[in-house]
Design an enzyme around this catalytic site. Structure first.
Site, PDB file in Angstrom:
ATOM      1  N   ARG A 182       0.834  -1.205   0.000  1.00  0.00           N
ATOM      2  CA  ARG A 182       0.000   0.000   0.000  1.00  0.00           C
ATOM      3  C   ARG A 182       0.870   1.257   0.000  1.00  0.00           C
ATOM      4  O   ARG A 182       0.525   2.250  -0.644  1.00  0.00           O
ATOM      5  CB  ARG A 182      -0.938   0.013   1.206  1.00  0.00           C
ATOM      6  CG  ARG A 182      -2.069  -1.015   1.124  1.00  0.00           C
ATOM      7  CD  ARG A 182      -3.052  -0.825   2.255  1.00  0.00           C
ATOM      8  NE  ARG A 182      -3.772   0.427   2.148  1.00  0.00           N
ATOM      9  CZ  ARG A 182      -4.318   1.078   3.185  1.00  0.00           C
ATOM     10  NH1 ARG A 182      -4.197   0.580   4.408  1.00  0.00           N
ATOM     11  NH2 ARG A 182      -4.965   2.208   3.013  1.00  0.00           N
ATOM     12  N   CYS A 241      -0.588   6.470   9.041  1.00  0.00           N
ATOM     13  CA  CYS A 241      -0.985   5.180   8.481  1.00  0.00           C
ATOM     14  C   CYS A 241      -2.128   5.429   7.508  1.00  0.00           C
ATOM     15  O   CYS A 241      -2.132   6.413   6.785  1.00  0.00           O
ATOM     16  CB  CYS A 241      -1.363   4.204   9.585  1.00  0.00           C
ATOM     17  SG  CYS A 241      -2.712   4.780  10.642  1.00  0.00           S
TER      18      CYS A 241
END
Length: 283
Positions: A182, A241
């Site tokens: 990601r 995050c």
């Protein structure tokens, strides 16, 4: 009173036998199925533990531009914690399934309102059960409302504009807790844009753990995290995050390692990727 960041299953068992002012919080949650945390809690939890939900307590509803899990007002969060019996002198222990990602969010948020008497159960419910300690389906006794003050924060946060300005100044290091794919911009299924904040480093939160879900020892964490910080001091690090949850896991690991002082970017990638013209790096 400051508690150690982590507590073992044996230490928690001893604590529950000897201390009267302890509240255990079950933080299990599944991002793909928000009801599953409650279902898991009802199917079995540590005796007298109280469920604390990510969507209902550990975040608030906001516009897409605020990210998936915006922080609630500190006063509202303190009221929710007081409602389950937490007061200024309460020892709090948080746990989830076994990787501590949601428990770390509660640990960080309690410190955010100035409550430092909080620990995360190392290895979560999995290691608790493996150690032979009991679980129950019985609901806890009704909570007596606590008196929890909002005090000076023991943590730091930064907003979108600060992170944006830092791309040019490079005064601080953004450390992204998402998985490497990601971070590279691959396999993005949660947010509208894949990639990462330009200049960010990557420290996958699961790299803080041993195979059994317990945290690595402090020396190992200190060495590994220091490597990912590229020579930056902890107080110049911004933890980020997808939505400000697993970033707290890295902050917890830094605390265990003795690397205190980093800040949380609560909006994280879910805010960044929903903000027009926010720069994106890939690879």
């Amino acid at each position: 009173m400051k508690a150690t960041p982590l507590i073992s299953a044996q230490e928690l068992s001893n604590l529950l036998k000897t201390a009267s002012n302890v509240v255990v919080c079950d933080c299990r949650f599944e991002l793909s199925n928000p009801q599953q945390g409650v279902n898991l809690y009802n199917a079995g939890h540590i005796p007298e533990a109280r469920h604390v939900d990510l969507d209902q307590v550990l975040s608030t509803k906001g516009a897409a531009g605020e990210g998936r899990h915006p922080l609630p007002a500190r006063e509202h969060f303190a009221q929710a914690m007081a409602a389950i019996g937490i007061s200024d002198n309460t020892r709090v222990v948080c746990y989830d399934a076994n990787d501590s990602m949601f428990a770390a969010r509660l640990w960080w948020m309690l410190r955010w309102i100035g409550h430092d008497n909080v620990s995360v159960l190392d290895g979560g419910l999995l290691l608790w059960e493996q150690a032979g300690f009991p679980v129950t389906t019985e609901p806890p006794e009704p909570a007596r409302e606590g008196r929890l003050s909002v005090r000076d924060s023991l943590t730091k946060t930064v907003g979108f504009e600060e992170v944006l300005a830092n791309i040019d100044s490079a005064e601080r290091l953004v450390v992204d807790a998402r998985s490497p794919d990601r971070f590279r911009g691959e396999n993005e299924t949660l947010d509208p844009v894949g990639g990462h904040i330009p200049g960010a480093a990557n420290r996958f939160f699961k790299d803080n753990l041993q195979p059994n879900g317990a945290f690595k020892d402090a020396d190992t964490l200190r060495r590994e995290i220091s490597d990912s910080m590229n020579g930056q001091s902890p107080d110049r690090v911004i933890s980020q995050c997808g939505s400000g949850v697993t970033a707290c896991h890295n902050l917890l690991a830094m605390e265990v390692a003795g690397l205190s002082g980093a800040a949380l970017y609560p909006g994280s990638w879910s805010q960044w990727s929903n903000t027009k013209d926010a720069p994106v790096a890939k690879g």
